[in-house]
Write a protein that holds these residues in place. Sequence first.
Motif, PDB file in Angstrom:
ATOM      1  N   ASP A  76      12.826  -5.499   8.010  1.00  0.00           N
ATOM      2  CA  ASP A  76      13.490  -6.724   8.597  1.00  0.00           C
ATOM      3  C   ASP A  76      12.648  -6.913   9.992  1.00  0.00           C
ATOM      4  OD1 ASP A  76      14.240  -4.814  10.669  1.00  0.00           O
ATOM      5  OD2 ASP A  76      16.606  -5.039   9.691  1.00  0.00           O
ATOM      6  N   GLN A  77      13.207  -7.792  10.143  1.00  0.00           N
ATOM      7  CA  GLN A  77      12.770  -8.476  11.183  1.00  0.00           C
ATOM      8  C   GLN A  77      13.006  -7.912  12.417  1.00  0.00           C
ATOM      9  OE1 GLN A  77      14.039 -12.939  11.194  1.00  0.00           O
ATOM     10  NE2 GLN A  77      11.998 -13.403  11.918  1.00  0.00           N
ATOM     11  N   ASN A  78      14.201  -6.516  12.007  1.00  0.00           N
ATOM     12  CA  ASN A  78      14.251  -5.832  13.625  1.00  0.00           C
ATOM     13  C   ASN A  78      13.309  -4.622  13.605  1.00  0.00           C
ATOM     14  OD1 ASN A  78      15.842  -7.232  15.174  1.00  0.00           O
ATOM     15  ND2 ASN A  78      17.674  -6.746  13.660  1.00  0.00           N
ATOM     16  N   LEU A  79      13.058  -4.581  12.433  1.00  0.00           N
ATOM     17  CA  LEU A  79      11.330  -3.766  11.851  1.00  0.00           C
ATOM     18  C   LEU A  79      12.645  -2.311  10.764  1.00  0.00           C
ATOM     19  CD1 LEU A  79       9.158  -3.732  14.841  1.00  0.00           C
ATOM     20  CD2 LEU A  79       8.819  -4.922  13.036  1.00  0.00           C
ATOM     21  N   ASN A  80      13.658  -2.706  10.955  1.00  0.00           N
ATOM     22  CA  ASN A  80      14.310  -1.537  10.011  1.00  0.00           C
ATOM     23  C   ASN A  80      14.083  -1.979   8.381  1.00  0.00           C
ATOM     24  OD1 ASN A  80      16.234  -0.936  11.904  1.00  0.00           O
ATOM     25  ND2 ASN A  80      17.134  -3.304  11.632  1.00  0.00           N
ATOM     26  N   PRO A  81      13.790  -0.605   7.448  1.00  0.00           N
ATOM     27  CA  PRO A  81      13.118  -0.567   6.316  1.00  0.00           C
ATOM     28  C   PRO A  81      14.581  -1.630   5.474  1.00  0.00           C
ATOM     29  CG  PRO A  81      13.375   1.463   6.728  1.00  0.00           C
ATOM     30  CD  PRO A  81      14.019   1.307   8.853  1.00  0.00           C
ATOM     31  N   ILE A  82      13.656  -2.111   4.300  1.00  0.00           N
ATOM     32  CA  ILE A  82      14.779  -2.046   3.392  1.00  0.00           C
ATOM     33  C   ILE A  82      14.203  -1.850   2.285  1.00  0.00           C
ATOM     34  CG2 ILE A  82      14.853  -5.114   2.285  1.00  0.00           C
ATOM     35  CD1 ILE A  82      14.051  -6.446   4.821  1.00  0.00           C
ATOM     36  N   GLU A  83      14.925  -1.782   1.257  1.00  0.00           N
ATOM     37  CA  GLU A  83      14.748  -1.002  -0.175  1.00  0.00           C
ATOM     38  C   GLU A  83      15.155  -1.094  -1.323  1.00  0.00           C
ATOM     39  OE1 GLU A  83      16.794   2.760  -0.283  1.00  0.00           O
ATOM     40  OE2 GLU A  83      15.888   3.678   1.776  1.00  0.00           O
ATOM     41  N   ASP A  84      14.144  -0.883  -2.209  1.00  0.00           N
ATOM     42  CA  ASP A  84      15.108  -1.086  -3.914  1.00  0.00           C
ATOM     43  C   ASP A  84      14.159  -3.632  -3.734  1.00  0.00           C
ATOM     44  OD1 ASP A  84      15.693   0.454  -4.784  1.00  0.00           O
ATOM     45  OD2 ASP A  84      18.015  -0.119  -3.920  1.00  0.00           O
ATOM     46  N   VAL A  85      13.282  -3.631  -2.788  1.00  0.00           N
ATOM     47  CA  VAL A  85      12.571  -4.505  -2.962  1.00  0.00           C
ATOM     48  C   VAL A  85      11.593  -5.473  -3.988  1.00  0.00           C
ATOM     49  CG1 VAL A  85      10.963  -6.553  -1.327  1.00  0.00           C
ATOM     50  CG2 VAL A  85      13.137  -4.887  -0.490  1.00  0.00           C
ATOM     51  N   THR A  86      11.786  -6.316  -4.434  1.00  0.00           N
ATOM     52  CA  THR A  86      11.113  -6.824  -5.324  1.00  0.00           C
ATOM     53  C   THR A  86       9.647  -7.484  -4.896  1.00  0.00           C
ATOM     54  OG1 THR A  86      12.610  -7.133  -6.963  1.00  0.00           O
ATOM     55  CG2 THR A  86      10.316  -7.548  -7.807  1.00  0.00           C
ATOM     56  N   ILE A  87       8.261  -6.259  -5.150  1.00  0.00           N
ATOM     57  CA  ILE A  87       7.307  -6.403  -5.056  1.00  0.00           C
ATOM     58  C   ILE A  87       5.953  -7.420  -6.089  1.00  0.00           C
ATOM     59  CG2 ILE A  87       4.866  -5.965  -3.294  1.00  0.00           C
ATOM     60  CD1 ILE A  87       7.077  -3.801  -2.453  1.00  0.00           C
ATOM     61  N   ASP A  88       6.087  -8.255  -6.507  1.00  0.00           N
ATOM     62  CA  ASP A  88       5.042  -8.729  -7.118  1.00  0.00           C
ATOM     63  C   ASP A  88       3.914  -9.407  -7.243  1.00  0.00           C
ATOM     64  OD1 ASP A  88       4.282 -10.442  -9.604  1.00  0.00           O
ATOM     65  OD2 ASP A  88       6.131 -11.264 -10.351  1.00  0.00           O
ATOM     66  N   LEU A  89       2.668  -9.170  -7.207  1.00  0.00           N
ATOM     67  CA  LEU A  89       1.776  -9.308  -6.691  1.00  0.00           C
ATOM     68  C   LEU A  89       0.761  -9.590  -7.571  1.00  0.00           C
ATOM     69  CD1 LEU A  89      -1.208  -6.111  -6.671  1.00  0.00           C
ATOM     70  CD2 LEU A  89       1.149  -5.358  -6.057  1.00  0.00           C
ATOM     71  N   TRP A  90      -1.165  -9.756  -7.308  1.00  0.00           N
ATOM     72  CA  TRP A  90      -1.545 -10.728  -8.335  1.00  0.00           C
ATOM     73  C   TRP A  90      -3.130 -11.085  -7.543  1.00  0.00           C
ATOM     74  CZ3 TRP A  90       1.975 -13.758  -6.158  1.00  0.00           C
ATOM     75  CH2 TRP A  90       2.102 -14.765  -6.409  1.00  0.00           C
ATOM     76  N   GLN A  91      -3.616 -10.480  -8.819  1.00  0.00           N
ATOM     77  CA  GLN A  91      -5.245 -10.937  -7.941  1.00  0.00           C
ATOM     78  C   GLN A  91      -6.295 -11.132  -8.256  1.00  0.00           C
ATOM     79  OE1 GLN A  91      -5.910  -6.461  -6.209  1.00  0.00           O
ATOM     80  NE2 GLN A  91      -7.848  -6.565  -6.832  1.00  0.00           N
ATOM     81  N   ALA A  92      -7.677 -11.338  -8.160  1.00  0.00           N
ATOM     82  CA  ALA A  92      -8.675 -11.955  -8.884  1.00  0.00           C
ATOM     83  C   ALA A  92      -9.286 -10.416  -9.315  1.00  0.00           C
ATOM     84  CB  ALA A  92      -9.587 -12.389  -8.364  1.00  0.00           C
ATOM     85  N   ASN A  93     -10.132  -9.907  -9.517  1.00  0.00           N
ATOM     86  CA  ASN A  93     -11.211  -8.722 -10.389  1.00  0.00           C
ATOM     87  C   ASN A  93     -11.958  -9.106  -8.779  1.00  0.00           C
ATOM     88  OD1 ASN A  93     -12.858 -10.119 -11.345  1.00  0.00           O
ATOM     89  ND2 ASN A  93     -12.606  -9.544 -13.292  1.00  0.00           N
ATOM     90  N   SER A  94     -12.746  -7.799  -9.159  1.00  0.00           N
ATOM     91  CA  SER A  94     -13.934  -7.594  -8.399  1.00  0.00           C
ATOM     92  C   SER A  94     -14.983  -8.601  -8.471  1.00  0.00           C
ATOM     93  CB  SER A  94     -14.601  -6.302  -8.475  1.00  0.00           C
ATOM     94  OG  SER A  94     -15.547  -6.127 -10.130  1.00  0.00           O
ATOM     95  N   PHE A  95     -15.250  -9.282  -9.967  1.00  0.00           N
ATOM     96  CA  PHE A  95     -16.373  -9.891  -9.815  1.00  0.00           C
ATOM     97  C   PHE A  95     -15.748 -11.150  -9.680  1.00  0.00           C
ATOM     98  CE2 PHE A  95     -16.590  -7.182 -13.430  1.00  0.00           C
ATOM     99  CZ  PHE A  95     -18.064  -6.851 -13.315  1.00  0.00           C
ATOM    100  N   GLY A  96     -14.383 -11.546  -9.102  1.00  0.00           N
ATOM    101  CA  GLY A  96     -13.574 -12.784  -8.279  1.00  0.00           C
ATOM    102  C   GLY A  96     -12.846 -13.536  -9.554  1.00  0.00           C
ATOM    103  N   LYS A  97     -12.525 -13.213 -10.711  1.00  0.00           N
ATOM    104  CA  LYS A  97     -12.372 -13.759 -11.389  1.00  0.00           C
ATOM    105  C   LYS A  97     -10.558 -13.869 -12.209  1.00  0.00           C
ATOM    106  CE  LYS A  97     -12.472 -15.553 -16.079  1.00  0.00           C
ATOM    107  NZ  LYS A  97     -12.867 -16.729 -15.940  1.00  0.00           N
ATOM    108  N   TYR A  98      -9.438 -14.046 -11.472  1.00  0.00           N
ATOM    109  CA  TYR A  98      -8.247 -13.909 -12.621  1.00  0.00           C
ATOM    110  C   TYR A  98      -8.363 -14.183 -13.847  1.00  0.00           C
ATOM    111  CZ  TYR A  98      -7.110 -15.310  -7.227  1.00  0.00           C
ATOM    112  OH  TYR A  98      -6.585 -14.942  -6.216  1.00  0.00           O
ATOM    113  N   HIS A  99      -7.468 -13.174 -14.132  1.00  0.00           N
ATOM    114  CA  HIS A  99      -7.226 -12.527 -15.595  1.00  0.00           C
ATOM    115  C   HIS A  99      -6.325 -13.938 -16.281  1.00  0.00           C
ATOM    116  CE1 HIS A  99      -8.989  -8.255 -16.096  1.00  0.00           C
ATOM    117  NE2 HIS A  99      -9.990  -9.595 -15.727  1.00  0.00           N
TER     118      HIS A  99
END
Length: 210
Positions: A76-99
Amino acid sequence: MKSIKRRTFIKSAILGSITSIFSSNTLAKMSTPQEVEGPFYPITPQKDKDADLTKVKGKNGSAKGEIIEIFGQVLDQNLNPIEDVTIDLWQANSFGKYHHPHDTSHAPIDEHFQSWAILQSGKQGKFRFKTVMPGAYPLNRSDKRTPHIHFKIGKLGYISLLTQLYFPDHPLNNKDGLFKSKTTQEQTLMTAKKTNKHNEYQYNIILEKV
Ligand SMILES: [Fe+2]
């Protein structure tokens, strides 16, 4: 008396500058900046969304490209850890292509690259994942997106965060329209830090309370 006054003055000047260093160090009170979602949020269902994006369950082989590990904490903004947060992430592959069906570039799909993960922050808000360095990809004839990873982060009681992680000192960062549009402080908050360990980066995420 004069020298005492002078010493007091010097002492308070030093204290004053220390205080101003701390108050100007507003990074601690800032949250991770928002960024656009982009057109390639995954729409094709996939079962394997674990923290190792370099392997796809049921397939033998590994993703192509430079394997990297990214770890950090959700705070959080006071730098206290927040547990059980859902982190959804996506990215291009190493060739710069999104699946993604809407990515019409001619860069190849990598069948061993997972491309999408959904993680939960654990004890002390910590998370870690293994992936490949995303490739840069062209936006048009002259512009390229610098390597980045998209994040969608949600936790009840906090403002949902849509952001992009950048890599330190990448030569394309300063040519990237989205990256350049951020202030230096915002860029710092959005850029992972290289650790001393080979191919490892640290990236903390700071959420703002509702
Ligand atoms: Fe992107």
